[in-house]
Design an enzyme around this catalytic site. Structure first.
Site, PDB file in Angstrom:
ATOM      1  N   THR A 190     -31.554  17.026  58.435  1.00 15.66           N
ATOM      2  CA  THR A 190     -31.328  17.865  57.272  1.00 15.66           C
ATOM      3  C   THR A 190     -32.476  17.735  56.293  1.00 15.66           C
ATOM      4  O   THR A 190     -33.017  16.653  56.102  1.00 15.66           O
ATOM      5  CB  THR A 190     -30.033  17.485  56.494  1.00 15.66           C
ATOM      6  OG1 THR A 190     -28.978  17.366  57.422  1.00 15.66           O
ATOM      7  CG2 THR A 190     -29.684  18.494  55.445  1.00 15.66           C
ATOM      8  N   ARG A 218     -20.870  23.491  67.292  1.00 18.16           N
ATOM      9  CA  ARG A 218     -20.536  22.590  66.188  1.00 18.16           C
ATOM     10  C   ARG A 218     -21.305  22.964  64.922  1.00 18.16           C
ATOM     11  O   ARG A 218     -22.498  23.228  64.947  1.00 18.16           O
ATOM     12  CB  ARG A 218     -20.874  21.157  66.581  1.00 18.16           C
ATOM     13  CG  ARG A 218     -20.630  20.119  65.484  1.00 18.16           C
ATOM     14  CD  ARG A 218     -21.915  19.701  64.793  1.00 18.16           C
ATOM     15  NE  ARG A 218     -21.703  18.604  63.840  1.00 18.16           N
ATOM     16  CZ  ARG A 218     -22.639  18.168  63.009  1.00 18.16           C
ATOM     17  NH1 ARG A 218     -23.834  18.706  63.010  1.00 18.16           N
ATOM     18  NH2 ARG A 218     -22.378  17.181  62.161  1.00 18.16           N
ATOM     19  N   GLY A 220     -21.971  21.434  61.033  1.00 18.05           N
ATOM     20  CA  GLY A 220     -21.816  20.261  60.180  1.00 18.05           C
ATOM     21  C   GLY A 220     -21.605  20.655  58.730  1.00 18.05           C
ATOM     22  O   GLY A 220     -21.148  21.762  58.430  1.00 18.05           O
ATOM     23  N   THR A 241     -27.243  14.757  53.104  1.00 15.29           N
ATOM     24  CA  THR A 241     -27.770  14.576  54.456  1.00 15.29           C
ATOM     25  C   THR A 241     -27.073  13.384  55.093  1.00 15.29           C
ATOM     26  O   THR A 241     -26.794  12.400  54.418  1.00 15.29           O
ATOM     27  CB  THR A 241     -29.296  14.360  54.457  1.00 15.29           C
ATOM     28  OG1 THR A 241     -29.717  13.968  55.764  1.00 15.29           O
ATOM     29  CG2 THR A 241     -29.710  13.276  53.461  1.00 15.29           C
TER      30      THR A 241
END
Lengths: 323, 323
Positions: A190, A218, A220, A241
């Site tokens: 990130t 997926r 996040g 992050t």
């Protein structure tokens, strides 16, 4: 109360993890620090010229997206199927308007697509092909998926698949590729930025390539407003992050704001509580950068390191990697 | 403090909107109330037999997903491209574990797929084809897209397209299809449930077909933990319905919990503040159902009506539609 008139602050991060000095080559370290400086430089240019926090963080993040060093844009990690699926979000603290894209595979700069969603869509979150179609209509640059190919990242995927594990970024705890910071330090991807502009407005944004070997579409915390990104002029701007699932279930970015608004915590108290107590207690690895309306900032993480940098009106950019 | 030993509570909703009695036929009203009762019956059966809150809300929501009356599962509205794209999420207040699926098109009961993600995946949120692949592996029933075809919903799409508008559900403010509650009452979709089981655990879940004529892979608040769904044994369980973008940027579900945890608000104070002040002030239409650890519950909405119901240990189910 200290005046924030004509004061600006830009804080950036490029991911957290067990980034240990002994595992880092001098060249790699220099390359990271240099890219962080360029990111700050591009963002600060906008803030110094009376630009907006939103435009500054887009510029700062675009630099990191265009670098192969960070897990976002060009440097995105590979999914289980050998693809690069990226997520990004951005939020304006003045209006609470926000935009996000998720699971996009052709957008050169996902953060710019997220900004287009915020500015030109009645929606906040667009995913997959639909998000790409919208981004294209808005003039975002689309590229062939080969643009995101990176040999080093592809080897990480192979390794992750051998070990049958999902890696949170350029993870490497169980691998033995030597002389490679990406693989010798467990790093949680990130990139992100938060800014306060001279007009007194806060903004936050985050962009990622997700987890190496991730499956099943997926998503996040990065494209989720409240989890990975949040901004509100009355409290703070936050970009997170780390291990995304922990950030989703703890609604981390908004939690910092809620602690300030409802419990009168300072920014520092809120960040310390969430990162070093709440997440740490759950073994949730990660960190965040955050900035309040007075220009106070934190760069808080419970891992060995976080790529990070800050520049304020004093025009002296600072970049760091280790604890 | 009142004991919650052996006490259970189940609260459900089937969406909010300008649902006005004058526009509703007796038959349609009866059908809605009957389905809400069946939903409560199926959920309560589990709670009464010492089952978990999680299983109870899955059962209650499945009933509404299987009905063509509600905008979820079988009754999902159509996207701009004439497809049915569904989202769902579920959260366990005991562990903070959560699961969500978004933009799925073949899963008969998206809420069951979300539960599978929660129980059998290391991730929280899966989207699109990947989510369907995972659901299939876990034994969820996949159906042909024709299963979701509904003539009434399709006419809503045509109408929305004629008027060049995105509708939040079975919206109909600007249409002239008569004798049809779906089209004569502006209704904001989503179904949801929250429960407290006799073990003292809270859980929340939400499922939706999104907005009629939505484009570009738009995702609303329903599959987003913190926005549309949140549960935490130490505070409350919340399921939202309404104009999703407002629920995302206000992180509504978690906000109720944060107000209770950090500002010592009661559940009712928190819901009143968020729905009738914060959202109302922004013209954010919607509502929520919520339940605290003592079994206190709220069904709060700033629109004309909300399909809703509740049953507790007294075994007297109550269902309502109007303000």
């Amino acid at each position: 109360m200290e005046s924030t008139k004509n004061k600006y602050v830009l804080v950036i991060h490029g991911g957290v993890g067990t980034i240990i000095k002994g595992n880092m080559t001098t060249e790699k370290e220099a390359a990271y620090l240099e890219t962080l400086k360029i990111s700050l430089f591009e963002g600060e240019k906008i803030l110094r010229n009376k630009g907006t926090a939103i435009n500054a963080i887009e510029a700062a993040i675009s630099v990191m997206e265009d670098s192969p060093l960070f897990n976002a844009g060009k440097g995105s990690v590979f999914t289980h199927e050998g693809k690069n699926e990226m997520d990004a979000s951005i939020m304006d603290g003045a209006s609470l308007n926000a935009g996000a894209v998720a699971s996009v595979t052709h957008i050169k700069n996902p953060i710019s697509a997220a900004l287009q969603v915020m500015q030109h869509s009645s929606h906040i979150m667009l995913v997959g092909d639909g998000a790409e179609k919208f981004a294209k209509q808005q003039g975002c640059e689309l590229v062939d998926t080969s643009y995101f190919y990176n040999e080093e990242r592809f080897q990480q995927l192979k390794l992750a698949q051998q070990n049958n594990e999902v890696m949170l970024d350029h993870s490497g705890e169980n691998n033995n590729l030597e002389g490679n910071i990406e693989n010798s330090g467990r790093k949680l991807g990130t990139v992100g930025a938060v800014a306060l502009d001279i007009h007194g407005n806060l903004a936050a944004a985050t962009s990622t390539g997700g987890m190496t070997n991730k499956q099943f579409g997926r998503i996040g915390d990065t494209p989720i407003i409240g989890a990975g990104t949040y901004a509100n002029n009355t409290t703070c701007a936050v970009s997170c992050t780390g291990h995304g699932e922990y950030f989703i279930k703890n609604v981390v970015a908004y939690d910092i704001s809620a602690l300030m608004e409802y419990k009168q915590s300072t920014l520092k108290e809120a960040a310390t509580y969430v990162i070093h107590k709440k997440l740490k207690h759950q073994n949730g690895e990660g960190g965040l950068i955050a900035l309040d309306k007075k220009g106070n900032y934190v760069m808080s993480f419970n891992t060995e390191g976080m790529y990070r940098g800050v520049v304020t009106t004093d025009h002296k950019p600072k970049v760091e990697i280790y604890k």
